[in-house]
Design an enzyme around this catalytic site. Sequence first.
Site, mmCIF file in Angstrom:
data_model
loop_
_atom_site.group_PDB
_atom_site.id
_atom_site.type_symbol
_atom_site.label_atom_id
_atom_site.label_comp_id
_atom_site.label_asym_id
_atom_site.label_seq_id
_atom_site.Cartn_x
_atom_site.Cartn_y
_atom_site.Cartn_z
ATOM 1 N N CYS B 182 0.846 -1.207 0.000
ATOM 2 C CA CYS B 182 0.000 0.000 0.000
ATOM 3 C C CYS B 182 0.874 1.247 0.000
ATOM 4 O O CYS B 182 0.612 2.230 -0.692
ATOM 5 C CB CYS B 182 -0.888 0.023 1.240
ATOM 6 N N CYS B 227 -8.563 -2.687 -3.472
ATOM 7 C CA CYS B 227 -7.120 -2.411 -3.617
ATOM 8 C C CYS B 227 -6.340 -3.719 -3.712
ATOM 9 O O CYS B 227 -5.425 -3.843 -4.522
ATOM 10 C CB CYS B 227 -6.605 -1.597 -2.425
#
Lengths: 108, 266
Positions: B182, B227
């Site tokens: 991330c 994501c």
Amino acid sequence: MAEFRIRKSVPETVRKGEVFEIKTLVTHPMDNGFMFGRDGKRIPRHIIHRFEAIYNGKTVFGADWHVAVSTNPYISFHALAEESGTIEFRWHDDNGTVHVDSVYIQVI
Amino acid sequence: MSSTHFIGAFLAVEMLAAVVLTAHAQERQLTSGAFPLSGYHYMGTQIQELQDDEFLNPGRFAVDHGLELWLESDGSEGLSCHSCHGDASVSMSGVAARYPQFDENRRSLVNLEGRINEMRTEFMKAEPLELESEEMLALAAYLTFQSLGEVMDVDVSGEAARYLEEGREYYMQRRGQLDLACSQCHDERAGMMLRGDRISQGHVNGFPVYRLIWRSMGSRHRMFRWCNWAVRAEPRELGSDEYLSLELYLAWRGRGLNIESPAVRP
């Protein structure tokens, strides 16, 4: 399917002969019939194909909508009122339903 | 082989560098990771206007729906949320800004959705709402809306510190076929372009959000799943321990940002 929700913005009172704005926003998927779901099957077309505004029984605004109109369609238009009355909005759904809502406008 | 070619190529590189530098100057504010910046600043003005306009913001439909659910009795006790909590604009003001939090009785993290279902099953004796269902999103959006403009401020002291650390680890861990963490996008490359999209800092202050590509509302955990899927990693379950820890870490990481829900995101 989600509930059909309506949001509208109409002045409560207008002056005679004054041009005013009317806005409506509704929840609708407006599926255009070209998309495929997770199961690989085509999602059938499901749109609002016509919008109408009727003032005291007379159609004052109408629009044919096609598949390019986005999810949760929004429309704004202008009107002019000579006398008090009820404006009725009609959304014609592909599934045969006509969603109806109305609001009273007082002309002063 | 003449040297003019070489000079020409050198000049071209110089000119390119100049162009890139000018572009960078404009993006400096967005790329600086020195302070948290809401995803609001990373989207186009048209979507910003959509979010700011009370009439046009499609997320407000969920808020309206949430108010109806707040007042609606359910379960064998005949209670609604309103029966105990009263006017949400008073009782729930600022509450969502402090979630997720460590729950002493459960000995685990609990987020807003988890708390809603706990209240439903324990006090209302009603069925829990399915995560990511329209009802759950509406109620969560309504509750979070009561904290609109409040500063996001989660408690990470005591027992919560362990979960914060777990969340940080998840955030820093490379994963998926694309082998991306991330942090590689949302810390190191915020403000840069990823194809047509500008990469945001990845804050959670706007959730539940109305996301245009989803054409619906979505929770923080749905976004995490999205994501994970985007870097071709295996998504975790909604409400899973990993996602709860990650949610705590992200809320802490964006501390000081104002709650924007229902935000609109591209």
